[in-house]
Design a protein around this motif. Sequence first.
Motif, mmCIF file in Angstrom:
data_model
loop_
_atom_site.group_PDB
_atom_site.id
_atom_site.type_symbol
_atom_site.label_atom_id
_atom_site.label_comp_id
_atom_site.label_asym_id
_atom_site.label_seq_id
_atom_site.Cartn_x
_atom_site.Cartn_y
_atom_site.Cartn_z
ATOM 1 N N LEU A 1 -14.130 -8.735 3.226
ATOM 2 C CA LEU A 1 -13.008 -8.041 2.615
ATOM 3 C C LEU A 1 -11.709 -8.815 2.810
ATOM 4 C CD1 LEU A 1 -12.093 -5.565 1.093
ATOM 5 C CD2 LEU A 1 -12.003 -4.309 3.246
ATOM 6 N N LEU A 2 -11.493 -9.326 4.014
ATOM 7 C CA LEU A 2 -10.286 -10.097 4.289
ATOM 8 C C LEU A 2 -10.255 -11.376 3.460
ATOM 9 C CD1 LEU A 2 -7.714 -10.445 6.008
ATOM 10 C CD2 LEU A 2 -9.115 -11.677 7.680
ATOM 11 N N ALA A 3 -11.390 -12.067 3.358
ATOM 12 C CA ALA A 3 -11.443 -13.314 2.589
ATOM 13 C C ALA A 3 -11.102 -13.066 1.123
ATOM 14 C CB ALA A 3 -12.827 -13.948 2.717
ATOM 15 N N GLY A 4 -11.666 -12.004 0.549
ATOM 16 C CA GLY A 4 -11.389 -11.711 -0.853
ATOM 17 C C GLY A 4 -9.945 -11.310 -1.085
ATOM 18 N N ALA A 5 -9.405 -10.460 -0.213
ATOM 19 C CA ALA A 5 -8.038 -9.964 -0.392
ATOM 20 C C ALA A 5 -7.001 -11.056 -0.178
ATOM 21 C CB ALA A 5 -7.790 -8.794 0.565
ATOM 22 N N THR A 6 -7.170 -11.876 0.853
ATOM 23 C CA THR A 6 -6.195 -12.943 1.095
ATOM 24 C C THR A 6 -6.203 -13.965 -0.029
ATOM 25 O OG1 THR A 6 -7.827 -14.106 2.471
ATOM 26 C CG2 THR A 6 -6.224 -12.722 3.608
ATOM 27 N N SER A 7 -7.402 -14.249 -0.546
ATOM 28 C CA SER A 7 -7.492 -15.207 -1.640
ATOM 29 C C SER A 7 -6.816 -14.674 -2.901
ATOM 30 C CB SER A 7 -8.966 -15.526 -1.922
ATOM 31 O OG SER A 7 -9.068 -16.529 -2.910
ATOM 32 N N LEU A 8 -7.072 -13.415 -3.245
ATOM 33 C CA LEU A 8 -6.424 -12.836 -4.418
ATOM 34 C C LEU A 8 -4.914 -12.717 -4.216
ATOM 35 C CD1 LEU A 8 -8.898 -9.976 -5.441
ATOM 36 C CD2 LEU A 8 -8.534 -12.158 -6.596
ATOM 37 N N GLY A 9 -4.510 -12.343 -3.002
ATOM 38 C CA GLY A 9 -3.088 -12.193 -2.724
ATOM 39 C C GLY A 9 -2.332 -13.495 -2.853
ATOM 40 N N ARG A 10 -2.867 -14.534 -2.245
ATOM 41 C CA ARG A 10 -2.160 -15.818 -2.256
ATOM 42 C C ARG A 10 -2.378 -16.587 -3.563
ATOM 43 N NH1 ARG A 10 0.412 -19.612 0.629
ATOM 44 N NH2 ARG A 10 -0.224 -21.803 0.499
ATOM 45 N N ASP A 11 -3.614 -16.633 -4.023
ATOM 46 C CA ASP A 11 -3.943 -17.544 -5.122
ATOM 47 C C ASP A 11 -3.791 -16.923 -6.504
ATOM 48 O OD1 ASP A 11 -4.849 -19.838 -3.469
ATOM 49 O OD2 ASP A 11 -6.286 -18.362 -2.751
#
Length: 477
Positions: free
Chosen positions: A330-340
Amino acid sequence: MNAHILLGIAIVLLLMFGVAFYSYMKSKDLLSFYIAERGGKWYLILGSLFASGISGASFLGMMSYYYNLGAGTLWINIGIAWSYFVLCFFIGPKLRRFGQLTIPDYLASRFDSPLLGPVFSIIASVWMIVLLGSLYVQGGLLFSELFGMSYSSSTIIVCAMVIIFTILGGMVVVLNTDFIAMIILTAALVITVPFLVKATEGWGPVTEAVSAAQPDYFTNAGELTPFMAFSWLFIWLFGYLGNPGYLTRFYAASSVKDIVKAGMAIALIYLPVSFIFFGSSFFAKTIYPNIEDPETIWLTYTFDLVPPFIVGIAMAGLFVAILSSANTWLLAGATSLGRDIYQKLLNKDVSERKLLVVTKLLVLFLGALSVPIGIWRPAYIMEMMNLAYLIAGSTGGLIIIMSMYYRSMTKEAAWGGIISGSIIAISWKLMQRFSFISAEIDPMIPTLIVTCIVIIIISKLTKPSKKMIAVFEKMVS
């Protein structure tokens, strides 16, 4: 429920809530939420890799595969073991030297292609949702078994707890809960197995009984075809290599040396633990030869044979492992969408504080989006994970490893690899779904071969920019 079981569960969960509160106090900015301020010691990296790789997938999903399919399932474990070796010695150190926040960061910089990062982020988020769904299945099965709740209610509660823990502490909570989960999981497995062995007639009679019922059970491929068993090795090897949930751990490491130490440690413990899982599955098979749901085999023999207080500790440990893995994806998906996606495409001037809020909202969104998959339970846990890692390996694993060791790989080749890998893997699965291609031929090996050829040919026909070469050289130094 037995009071001793409740006591064991309560002790572990109170410990985890304490860790979550500690992590929340430590996670005050974007850097700590994304990558724990690059403070992950080797034992935290070890615990995180181990707990995410074992988790409920081994206690529930993998156990059912061992139970039904035999030794051929061990090819999955061999693939994972090789992935840990490659991750910790050949990929992790390079990512740590590169020193960004997300895997799309790396891909966009390595190939001088700003759009590549967001595209990879979207693809990764799609199969991360499938992985999350498989973890909700694990948690739903556990809670319904423990508390007698309906499966759908159990799944929703597990989802809520995953979201809360992830929002509280980000990468700090992931690293700390994973380390504790590793200790509890290993103890739960080692302590419960002797009770199982004691309830059987011993090694010789057990192996003879299983071999008589399934003559191929202990062969190299077990009940699988050799091609399928070999394909599983590559699915999980390249699936792990392409999984941002694992790869971002290395951004969080305090140094390259810590990554290498974690690699040496996990090499010593992962396969032995996997063989204990395999042994316990066929011992349990002789006691429960006709169990209705093989994914509950570990839960069943633990409840039936182990003292209640230990049952409580073991079940809480299993939940912690499910929670830690779900936090990771969940963290990997959210951080990637948030930043990228949000920061790089929609709001380049966003403040760090607002980006942190957006990322936490994405945690809530992705976490909730996976619930229908968990409730629907469209397939066995391992089938869902096989599909997710097929897509991950096809679209990311091969591209990432080649990008780090093929100096002349170009932007066009990276795009060609991601597109061809996605199309072949997904179309092959669809054709199998409608019986146009035999289900005995897994798409992973053909996909890898074709994607590799595409990358090499396009790289020969194009030329890398100076910026691409500079990023490559930075990781080598």
